[in-house]
Design an enzyme around this catalytic site. Sequence first.
Site, PDB file in Angstrom:
ATOM      1  N   TYR A  18     -19.108  55.449  33.898  1.00 34.06           N
ATOM      2  CA  TYR A  18     -19.418  54.081  33.653  1.00 34.06           C
ATOM      3  C   TYR A  18     -20.858  53.833  33.417  1.00 34.06           C
ATOM      4  CZ  TYR A  18     -19.792  48.826  34.857  1.00 34.06           C
ATOM      5  OH  TYR A  18     -19.998  47.853  34.657  1.00 34.06           O
ATOM      6  N   CYS A  19     -21.391  53.210  32.587  1.00 31.76           N
ATOM      7  CA  CYS A  19     -22.750  53.023  32.185  1.00 31.76           C
ATOM      8  C   CYS A  19     -23.397  54.115  31.967  1.00 31.76           C
ATOM      9  CB  CYS A  19     -23.169  51.907  33.386  1.00 31.76           C
ATOM     10  SG  CYS A  19     -24.980  51.521  33.129  1.00 31.76           S
ATOM     11  N   LEU A  20     -24.547  54.155  32.821  1.00 28.18           N
ATOM     12  CA  LEU A  20     -25.356  55.599  32.699  1.00 28.18           C
ATOM     13  C   LEU A  20     -24.578  56.770  33.262  1.00 28.18           C
ATOM     14  CD1 LEU A  20     -29.023  54.634  34.042  1.00 28.18           C
ATOM     15  CD2 LEU A  20     -28.140  54.953  31.714  1.00 28.18           C
TER      16      LEU A  20
ATOM     17  N   GLY B  12     -21.533  57.416  32.570  1.00 30.22           N
ATOM     18  CA  GLY B  12     -20.819  57.604  31.235  1.00 30.22           C
ATOM     19  C   GLY B  12     -21.704  58.676  30.312  1.00 30.22           C
TER      20      GLY B  12
ATOM     21  N   LEU C  61     -17.100  54.043  29.759  1.00 28.52           N
ATOM     22  CA  LEU C  61     -17.035  52.716  29.904  1.00 28.52           C
ATOM     23  C   LEU C  61     -18.377  52.202  29.682  1.00 28.52           C
ATOM     24  CD1 LEU C  61     -14.518  52.337  33.134  1.00 28.52           C
ATOM     25  CD2 LEU C  61     -13.831  52.978  30.587  1.00 28.52           C
TER      26      LEU C  61
END
Length: 548
Positions: free
Chosen positions: A285-287, A289, A313
């Site tokens: 998720y975010c960083l 990812g 994500l």
Amino acid sequence: MTEREPLRIDPAWHAALGQMTGGLSPAALATAYVDWALHLAGSPDKMLELRKLALPHQPAPEISSDPRFAHPTWASFPYKALAQGFIATQNWWDAATTNMPGVDPKHAAIVNFAARQWLDMLSPANFAVTNPQVHERTREELGQNLIRGARYWLEDFNRLLSNCPRRPSAYRVGEDLATTPGDVILRNDLIELIRYRPTTDKLHPEPILIVPAWIMKYYILDLTAQRSLVAFLRDQGFEVFILSWKNPDDTDANLSMQDYIDLGIRAAITKIKAGGAERLHAVGYCLGGTLLAIAAAAMARDGDDTLRTISLLASQVDFSEPGELGLFINESQVAFLEDMMATRGYLKADQMAGAFQLLRSNDLVWSRVIRHYLLGERTHDNPLMAWNADATRMPAQMHSEYLRRLFLKNDLAKGRFKVDGSSVALTDIRCPIYCVGTETDHVSPWRSVYRLSLLTDTDVTFVLTNGGHNGGILSEPGHPGRYFRCGHKTEGDGHVTAEDWFDLQMPRAGSWWPHWGGWLKNLSGAPADRRSSLVNPLDIAPGRYVFG
């Protein structure tokens, strides 16, 4: 006798200056402004166009499309004239700072952004004497709203002076938030690995490892019992694990991105495989990812096929179009931040939060000023606000590497990012990828997230959901008003631009979670009675690091 190292003044000076500028480099802003101003001075046609726009015979702009002036009271005189004048000024400055021949596009965007910030601050909606809603409320309450607002302002100002700018929340981690039952099965100098207790009789053979961003507490994905992504996955018959990052302090200044891969993702995978799993699904998720994509590319380079699938994500792997957040990232800004971090060993949480607030200043700053201090209303506490206030720091070396190697140089997209001393390429990844973007994301713009499909040579399912960076991901089944678009690219398919993709995919009503759950199940082995052999937990969830 060794020569004494000279005393360095720059870091301390830049740190003090950063306290006054919100962490923004004055040199970066000045350079952009000079570039724009010089080109404007040398563009007679542009100046003539701006003179025409400033003439009084121009049609009065509509105010109903601006949410600041949507209340019916703005339709009466003299408030409508004030709103129209403000919007006309806003339109003039937008014209003045765009489509300027010769100006560096990034400089133009910075000047345009700065002009909007100043204008947003000067909106007539922000002042008691020019806001008709405030007038109406003041008459109704005989001024009590302004008295309450003054008291609220004093409370918030005192908290700011005491280095605790957020109001205490009624929500508590482990009691109201992050309540899905689980155990800490690994703790090192950077992470705790949490394993959630299964609720189904049978489990798919491939567990799920979730890698959240290190700039936020992990429990955004286990917010409440009703809005928990980890609980949803657990109830689909998966054994679910998640990383809880340590909140770094000055002793962690030298942690690098390589450390985040080694002590984070790799350590977690090693522990999970020790429990009997041969392959697993990885989610970032975010960083988190972005980091997962880097680690996955390194695994693919080395012939490691542990990852059955990858789900990203709201995660960027190409930073050539990072949106307005990229305006804060240039050589001057990064050097300024590095000096600021050198004095502490980390970037303070409120400095990163301030940048995010600027991206949505009307929603996150000025609307609250009006509501709290002019209308005398306090925003009701909620779980998402409590999580958002629970900010984290970033170690100096890792953050510097992240800004320089990803934002400035875009090394990952260009195949130059190095792990273990050798470069990695996203084209080496061969497992299927599920990629999610959100329509109004101000942190990871969806068109930037979509570029993953251009940079990989494997099957990619791209989903675009409505909502923002957090709200779009926390799109649990039953959430009203949710919809998503979905498209699939198979290895060998031609590239489709983001705009064409959007036009081709029709919206589907509901949450994207069940679609993702079905995708994971289709790429998993049949559920069986397997249970992890991981025993002797170190702690119960949510663990210790989340309280750091």
